[in-house]
Design a protein around this motif. Structure first.
Motif, PDB file in Angstrom:
ATOM      1  N   UNK A   5      13.088  28.094  48.309  1.00  0.00           N
ATOM      2  CA  UNK A   5      11.825  28.779  48.582  1.00  0.00           C
ATOM      3  C   UNK A   5      10.679  27.860  48.180  1.00  0.00           C
ATOM      4  N   UNK A   6       9.679  27.749  49.064  1.00  0.00           N
ATOM      5  CA  UNK A   6       8.489  26.949  48.771  1.00  0.00           C
ATOM      6  C   UNK A   6       7.287  27.877  48.651  1.00  0.00           C
ATOM      7  N   UNK A   7       6.541  27.737  47.551  1.00  0.00           N
ATOM      8  CA  UNK A   7       5.323  28.515  47.334  1.00  0.00           C
ATOM      9  C   UNK A   7       4.138  27.563  47.392  1.00  0.00           C
ATOM     10  N   UNK A   8       3.214  27.810  48.326  1.00  0.00           N
ATOM     11  CA  UNK A   8       2.057  26.936  48.501  1.00  0.00           C
ATOM     12  C   UNK A   8       0.778  27.694  48.193  1.00  0.00           C
ATOM     13  N   UNK A   9       0.072  27.249  47.160  1.00  0.00           N
ATOM     14  CA  UNK A   9      -1.207  27.850  46.774  1.00  0.00           C
ATOM     15  C   UNK A   9      -1.949  26.829  45.924  1.00  0.00           C
ATOM     16  N   UNK A  10      -3.260  26.727  46.098  1.00  0.00           N
ATOM     17  CA  UNK A  10      -4.014  25.748  45.301  1.00  0.00           C
ATOM     18  C   UNK A  10      -4.249  26.229  43.877  1.00  0.00           C
ATOM     19  N   UNK A  11      -3.909  27.492  43.599  1.00  0.00           N
ATOM     20  CA  UNK A  11      -4.046  28.028  42.244  1.00  0.00           C
ATOM     21  C   UNK A  11      -2.693  28.008  41.530  1.00  0.00           C
ATOM     22  N   UNK A  12      -2.640  27.324  40.393  1.00  0.00           N
ATOM     23  CA  UNK A  12      -1.407  27.276  39.608  1.00  0.00           C
ATOM     24  C   UNK A  12      -1.023  28.668  39.135  1.00  0.00           C
ATOM     25  N   UNK A  13      -2.035  29.460  38.752  1.00  0.00           N
ATOM     26  CA  UNK A  13      -1.773  30.829  38.300  1.00  0.00           C
ATOM     27  C   UNK A  13      -1.143  31.646  39.417  1.00  0.00           C
ATOM     28  N   UNK A  14      -1.706  31.546  40.631  1.00  0.00           N
ATOM     29  CA  UNK A  14      -1.179  32.315  41.762  1.00  0.00           C
ATOM     30  C   UNK A  14       0.249  31.891  42.089  1.00  0.00           C
ATOM     31  N   UNK A  15       0.540  30.593  41.993  1.00  0.00           N
ATOM     32  CA  UNK A  15       1.899  30.104  42.273  1.00  0.00           C
ATOM     33  C   UNK A  15       2.888  30.704  41.287  1.00  0.00           C
ATOM     34  N   UNK A  16       2.525  30.692  40.005  1.00  0.00           N
ATOM     35  CA  UNK A  16       3.428  31.200  38.970  1.00  0.00           C
ATOM     36  C   UNK A  16       3.597  32.710  39.070  1.00  0.00           C
ATOM     37  N   UNK A  17       2.508  33.427  39.374  1.00  0.00           N
ATOM     38  CA  UNK A  17       2.598  34.874  39.516  1.00  0.00           C
ATOM     39  C   UNK A  17       3.528  35.267  40.664  1.00  0.00           C
ATOM     40  N   UNK A  18       3.421  34.555  41.769  1.00  0.00           N
ATOM     41  CA  UNK A  18       4.269  34.849  42.912  1.00  0.00           C
ATOM     42  C   UNK A  18       5.729  34.550  42.600  1.00  0.00           C
ATOM     43  N   UNK A  19       5.968  33.433  41.925  1.00  0.00           N
ATOM     44  CA  UNK A  19       7.340  33.059  41.573  1.00  0.00           C
ATOM     45  C   UNK A  19       7.971  34.111  40.664  1.00  0.00           C
ATOM     46  N   UNK A  20       7.168  34.651  39.730  1.00  0.00           N
ATOM     47  CA  UNK A  20       7.695  35.669  38.815  1.00  0.00           C
ATOM     48  C   UNK A  20       7.909  37.005  39.527  1.00  0.00           C
ATOM     49  N   UNK A  21       7.266  37.196  40.673  1.00  0.00           N
ATOM     50  CA  UNK A  21       7.393  38.458  41.407  1.00  0.00           C
ATOM     51  C   UNK A  21       8.608  38.498  42.325  1.00  0.00           C
ATOM     52  N   UNK A  22       9.244  37.364  42.556  1.00  0.00           N
ATOM     53  CA  UNK A  22      10.422  37.328  43.425  1.00  0.00           C
ATOM     54  C   UNK A  22      11.589  38.053  42.752  1.00  0.00           C
ATOM     55  N   UNK A  23      12.487  38.670  43.534  1.00  0.00           N
ATOM     56  CA  UNK A  23      13.600  39.431  42.950  1.00  0.00           C
ATOM     57  C   UNK A  23      14.413  38.596  41.963  1.00  0.00           C
ATOM     58  N   UNK A  24      14.673  39.173  40.794  1.00  0.00           N
ATOM     59  CA  UNK A  24      15.376  38.441  39.735  1.00  0.00           C
ATOM     60  C   UNK A  24      16.831  38.170  40.083  1.00  0.00           C
ATOM     61  N   UNK A  25      17.427  39.030  40.929  1.00  0.00           N
ATOM     62  CA  UNK A  25      18.838  38.855  41.271  1.00  0.00           C
ATOM     63  C   UNK A  25      19.039  38.039  42.554  1.00  0.00           C
TER      64      UNK A  25
END
Length: 334
Positions: A5-25
């Motif tokens: 999965x690739x997450x593209x955003x110029x905000x480091x905060x937004x990138x990390x928030x999205x990554x943490x929102x992905x299903x844990x399993x």
């Protein structure tokens, strides 16, 4: 094997928030890109299967990334994540091949809902979606369909202008292949909060079939009646007559214009009222079974200096797409 999965955003905060929102399993490996150019480089370097893409970024924005993905035929399923929630933004990214659109800040439950809705955790479904995206209208065909529609809608606009004695504003037609769920979103994005009345009319000819769908904002009826010199009381019956008059003009003229250019006569069915004075979402929900995967051409007519908004969509069946391609190819060879 992990899904990349690739997450593209110029905000480091937004990138990390999205990554943490992905299903844990979900068995995934996540890579990050900081802007559009970086995103394209990472796609070519890592070949991710899924891309979560911001729109407003430096160097290359999300729209340009989607355009480049199409032009370079990069196989990646793209979900747009953006704070730009204008209907036009939603329509544009869907027309450029995104499979969905999530509003920022990203809600974890909504993100998981969209992932489950599209089934993109399943490899076979992802491969099927990529295959369907490969069948999207390529840029050359889109230009041809747009030009054919430009000529036809110009004729329809001319008839409407003469009838109402006004100047009709003509847009660039929006052309794309849509799944039924995407079509619902595109229809609702036209004017999600407005009260609307709608008519559809089937057409068939030469191996091509579909439906023409006309949506008219209820706020338009008063001005249309005035322009047509109707001075009586507006009620449901009168508004239905006005709706039918406008739909007969626009649908008939645009199908006639396409018919002449394609050398393909169309027979038209009886018009069917989809609903009066309802929200687009309710109108769509009530007629969900009518529409499947389709080549959709959207035209939004406006009247200069008048509060009149009318949207016309030509919905060609999936079986018609191949016939239209052959027909257009034949015309280009002449």
């Amino acid at each position: 094997m992990s899904t990349l999965v690739l997450i593209c955003d110029d905000s480091k905060l937004a990138r990390r928030q999205l990554a943490r929102s992905l299903p844990e399993d979900w068995d995934i490996k996540v890579e990050f890109a900081e802007h559009g150019l970086d995103c394209l480089e990472k796609i070519k370097q890592f070949s991710p299967e899924i891309l979560f893409l911001d729109l407003n970024m430096p160097h290359m924005d999300g729209y340009e990334v989607l355009q480049a993905i199409n032009e370079q035929q990069l196989n990646v399923l793209t979900v747009v994540v953006s704070g730009d929630i204008q209907p036009n933004a939603h329509e544009r990214v869907m027309s450029l091949g995104a499979i969905d659109f999530i509003r920022k800040p990203c809600d974890k439950e909504k993100l998981i809902e969209i992932i489950e809705q599209h089934g993109i955790r399943d490899r076979a479904i992802r491969e099927s979606l990529v295959h369907k995206l490969g069948e999207q209208v390529d840029s050359e065909l889109r230009d041809i369909y747009q030009e054919l529609t430009n000529v036809a809608m110009g004729q329809a606009g001319d008839l409407l202008a003469r009838l109402l004695n006004v100047f009709v504003e003509l847009p660039i037609p929006n052309v794309n292949v849509l799944e039924v769920s995407e079509l619902h979103m595109a229809l609702q994005a036209i004017d999600a909060n407005a009260s609307t009345s709608g008519v559809c009319q089937g057409f068939i000819g030469g191996g091509v079939s579909g439906e023409a769908l006309l949506l008219l904002n209820d706020s338009s009826f008063k001005e249309i009646a005035s322009l047509m010199n109707y001075s009586g009381e507006l009620n449901n019956k009168v508004e239905l007559e006005l709706l039918m008059d406008i739909s007969n003009i626009l649908i008939g003229a645009i199908l006639s214009g396409l018919s002449r250019q394609l050398d393909m006569p169309f027979s038209q069915g009886h018009p069917v009222v989809l609903g009066q004075h309802c929200e687009v979402a309710d109108l769509v929900k009530a007629n969900k079974g009518r529409w499947q995967r389709t080549l959709a051409i959207e035209i939004s007519y406006g009247i200069e200096d008048h509060d009149i908004k009318c949207d016309l969509m030509l919905l060609f069946t999936e079986d018609s797409i191949k016939t239209l391609k052959y027909k257009v190819a034949y015309l280009l060879e002449e």
